[in-house]
Design an enzyme around this catalytic site. Structure first.
Site, PDB file in Angstrom:
ATOM      1  N   ARG A  34      20.680  34.699  60.374  1.00 39.93           N
ATOM      2  CA  ARG A  34      21.452  33.633  59.712  1.00 39.93           C
ATOM      3  C   ARG A  34      21.809  33.954  58.260  1.00 39.93           C
ATOM      4  NH1 ARG A  34      17.828  30.584  62.951  1.00 39.93           N
ATOM      5  NH2 ARG A  34      18.947  29.590  64.672  1.00 39.93           N
TER       6      ARG A  34
ATOM      7  N   LYS B 101      34.998  38.379  51.939  1.00 44.92           N
ATOM      8  CA  LYS B 101      35.685  38.234  53.219  1.00 44.92           C
ATOM      9  C   LYS B 101      35.238  39.374  54.127  1.00 44.92           C
ATOM     10  CE  LYS B 101      40.112  37.146  53.462  1.00 44.92           C
ATOM     11  NZ  LYS B 101      41.561  37.042  53.115  1.00 44.92           N
TER      12      LYS B 101
ATOM     13  N   GLU C 116      46.888  48.746  47.188  1.00 46.50           N
ATOM     14  CA  GLU C 116      46.188  47.515  46.792  1.00 46.50           C
ATOM     15  C   GLU C 116      46.086  47.403  45.268  1.00 46.50           C
ATOM     16  OE1 GLU C 116      45.311  45.062  48.716  1.00 46.50           O
ATOM     17  OE2 GLU C 116      44.954  45.847  50.744  1.00 46.50           O
TER      18      GLU C 116
ATOM     19  N   LYS D 162      40.933  40.483  41.011  1.00 51.73           N
ATOM     20  CA  LYS D 162      40.406  39.867  42.230  1.00 51.73           C
ATOM     21  C   LYS D 162      39.267  38.919  41.918  1.00 51.73           C
ATOM     22  CE  LYS D 162      39.346  40.357  46.998  1.00 51.73           C
ATOM     23  NZ  LYS D 162      39.393  41.190  48.214  1.00 51.73           N
TER      24      LYS D 162
ATOM     25  N   GLU E 286      39.659  30.687  50.101  1.00 51.25           N
ATOM     26  CA  GLU E 286      41.073  30.857  50.403  1.00 51.25           C
ATOM     27  C   GLU E 286      41.738  29.562  50.864  1.00 51.25           C
ATOM     28  OE1 GLU E 286      42.918  34.849  51.877  1.00 51.25           O
ATOM     29  OE2 GLU E 286      42.779  33.543  53.617  1.00 51.25           O
TER      30      GLU E 286
ATOM     31  N   ARG F 206      43.857  31.958  46.358  1.00 49.22           N
ATOM     32  CA  ARG F 206      43.383  33.241  46.886  1.00 49.22           C
ATOM     33  C   ARG F 206      44.343  33.825  47.913  1.00 49.22           C
ATOM     34  NH1 ARG F 206      37.225  35.061  48.661  1.00 49.22           N
ATOM     35  NH2 ARG F 206      37.803  37.151  49.341  1.00 49.22           N
TER      36      ARG F 206
ATOM     37  N   ASN G 149      47.096  38.072  49.622  1.00 49.72           N
ATOM     38  CA  ASN G 149      47.660  38.559  50.880  1.00 49.72           C
ATOM     39  C   ASN G 149      49.096  39.055  50.727  1.00 49.72           C
ATOM     40  OD1 ASN G 149      45.378  37.984  52.582  1.00 49.72           O
ATOM     41  ND2 ASN G 149      45.889  35.826  52.413  1.00 49.72           N
TER      42      ASN G 149
ATOM     43  N   HIS H  39      50.477  41.485  53.186  1.00 51.60           N
ATOM     44  CA  HIS H  39      49.556  41.604  54.312  1.00 51.60           C
ATOM     45  C   HIS H  39      50.081  40.960  55.596  1.00 51.60           C
ATOM     46  CE1 HIS H  39      46.896  42.990  51.200  1.00 51.60           C
ATOM     47  NE2 HIS H  39      45.904  43.153  52.039  1.00 51.60           N
TER      48      HIS H  39
ATOM     49  N   HIS I 265      49.859  43.437  58.418  1.00 57.91           N
ATOM     50  CA  HIS I 265      48.958  43.238  59.560  1.00 57.91           C
ATOM     51  C   HIS I 265      49.732  43.273  60.876  1.00 57.91           C
ATOM     52  CE1 HIS I 265      45.475  41.123  57.202  1.00 57.91           C
ATOM     53  NE2 HIS I 265      45.505  42.428  57.014  1.00 57.91           N
TER      54      HIS I 265
ATOM     55  N   HIS J 241      45.700  50.902  56.877  1.00 52.83           N
ATOM     56  CA  HIS J 241      45.874  49.568  56.304  1.00 52.83           C
ATOM     57  C   HIS J 241      46.683  49.562  55.017  1.00 52.83           C
ATOM     58  CE1 HIS J 241      45.083  45.459  55.141  1.00 52.83           C
ATOM     59  NE2 HIS J 241      44.500  45.868  54.031  1.00 52.83           N
TER      60      HIS J 241
END
Length: 373
Positions: free
Chosen positions: A126, A148, A190, A231, A241, A245, A249, A252, A256, A271
């Site tokens: 957990r 993330k 990036e 960041k 997000e 935030r 992206n 992205h 993606h 990527h």
């Protein structure tokens, strides 16, 4: 900057705040830095076969010197490792080592290892302590910071995961010297992204200094530190997000979709390359929607081309699915809300914004115009 020339950036999340250390020789100092923050722990190191050959022994030696016992879990390299099967392998490896909740899992690798390891550490027992030691430029400036984590699904990229913040990020600039040139370039996409979001002066600095960033030295450290500050600022404002935030992206949503369209085949597209093409498309689409000048899109494309990055769909080897199929991949992306398409668009260099309810018909027409087929 600390006494040994290391730059420290803090991610301000109250009692869960943590440091990003950026500089030379941090793999060799990892044991003392981790022990200072998490005394008395044992660790599992998750890495891939390529990174293990270059950096696992120095890291293990550093941990031993600090009195931290470790076990290593070595996975195959590549995007396809971000899967349910390898997630189970990491979880089982941590449990087999009898690590307890207060112990830590270390991600030693690029974005794939960081995302997968972060997810595993967030769910095993957990939630366990998590340390990022990113070994690619992309991971140092982006995926290792902000919590993330996740794996890919047959339905798309990063669709399964949790938010789980690390306790420490160690960005050793020396390890970037072992990166293949293509991987370094992909990570640079990036870096450029932070300038294009809301730091136009940084983008202009990169246009002048990118060759020094590539060759190493102070400019490289400065570019990484600037990216991490950018960041960290966004994460501190919007950890989960729900607002700002999402600006991270930029590029992205298109990127993606292109990664999914190439079945995450790293020989065709990695990527950062997807992000580069995605950023160029986002600026070109913004111009098409009369939000920004075509000159801004041309400037972005020129910089990406200068550093050797792909900037259009035609730069991807092999055939791509048709525009309708690409739109379907976009519609599956996490940036979709109740079926409405959300994009990060721009009003100019460093003037990105969240655009909701973007008409799918406009996106489809744009994809058809820019499709190499």
């Amino acid at each position: 900057m600390t006494s040994n020339g290391t730059v420290k950036v803090e991610v301000g999340l109250g009692d869960r705040a943590y440091d990003i250390l950026i500089g030379s020789g941090l793999v060799g100092r990892a044991g003392e830095e981790i022990a200072a923050r998490l005394p008395g722990i044992r660790v599992a190191i998750v890495t891939d076969e390529n990174v293990a050959r270059a950096h696992l022994d120095p890291l293990t030696a550093s941990l031993d010197k600090a009195g931290i016992s470790s076990t290593a879990i070595v996975l195959p390299a590549g995007e396809k490792t971000k899967s349910f099967a390898h997630l189970q392998e990491v979880v089982d490896g941590v449990l087999a080592a009898r690590l307890e909740r207060r112990d830590a899992v270390i991600a030693l690798g690029g974005g794939v290892i960081g995302d997968l390891t972060g997810f595993a550490s967030g769910i095993v027992r957990r939630g366990m302590n998590f340390v990022q030691i990113p070994t690619s430029l992309l991971a140092q400036v982006d995926s290792s910071v902000g919590g993330k984590t996740g794996i890919n699904s047959t339905h798309g990229k990063n669709l399964v995961g949790v938010f789980h913040q690390p306790r420490l990020v160690l960005a050793d600039t020396d390890v970037l010297d072992t990166l293949p040139a293509r991987e370094f370039r992909a990570g640079y996409a990036e870096v450029a992204k932070y300038g294009l979001i809301d730091r136009p002066d940084f983008f202009a600095w990169l246009e002048k200094n990118w060759q020094e960033v590539f060759s190493g030295g102070p400019a490289r450290t400065e570019a990484i530190a600037q990216s991490c500050r950018a960041k960290a600022d966004v994460v501190a404002r919007d950890e989960f997000e729900t607002g700002d935030r999402a600006l991270l992206n930029l590029g992205h949503t298109f990127g993606h979709a292109l990664e999914a369209a190439t079945a995450y085949d790293g020989t065709r597209l990695v990527h950062g390359e997807g992000v580069a093409i995605g950023m160029a498309l986002a600026h070109r689409f913004s111009a098409r929607m009369n939000l920004a000048s075509p000159d801004d899109a041309a400037r972005v494309e020129a910089h990406l081309k200068a550093v050797g990055l792909p900037w259009r769909m035609a730069d991807i080897p092999g055939e791509l699915p048709d525009a309708e199929r690409l739109l379907a991949y976009i519609a599956q992306d996490k940036k979709v809300s109740r079926g409405a398409l959300t994009f990060i668009l721009t009003r100019g260099i460093g003037k990105s914004f969240i655009a909701k309810d973007v008409p799918a018909s406009e996106v489809l027409a744009f994809l058809k115009e820019n499709h190499p087929g």
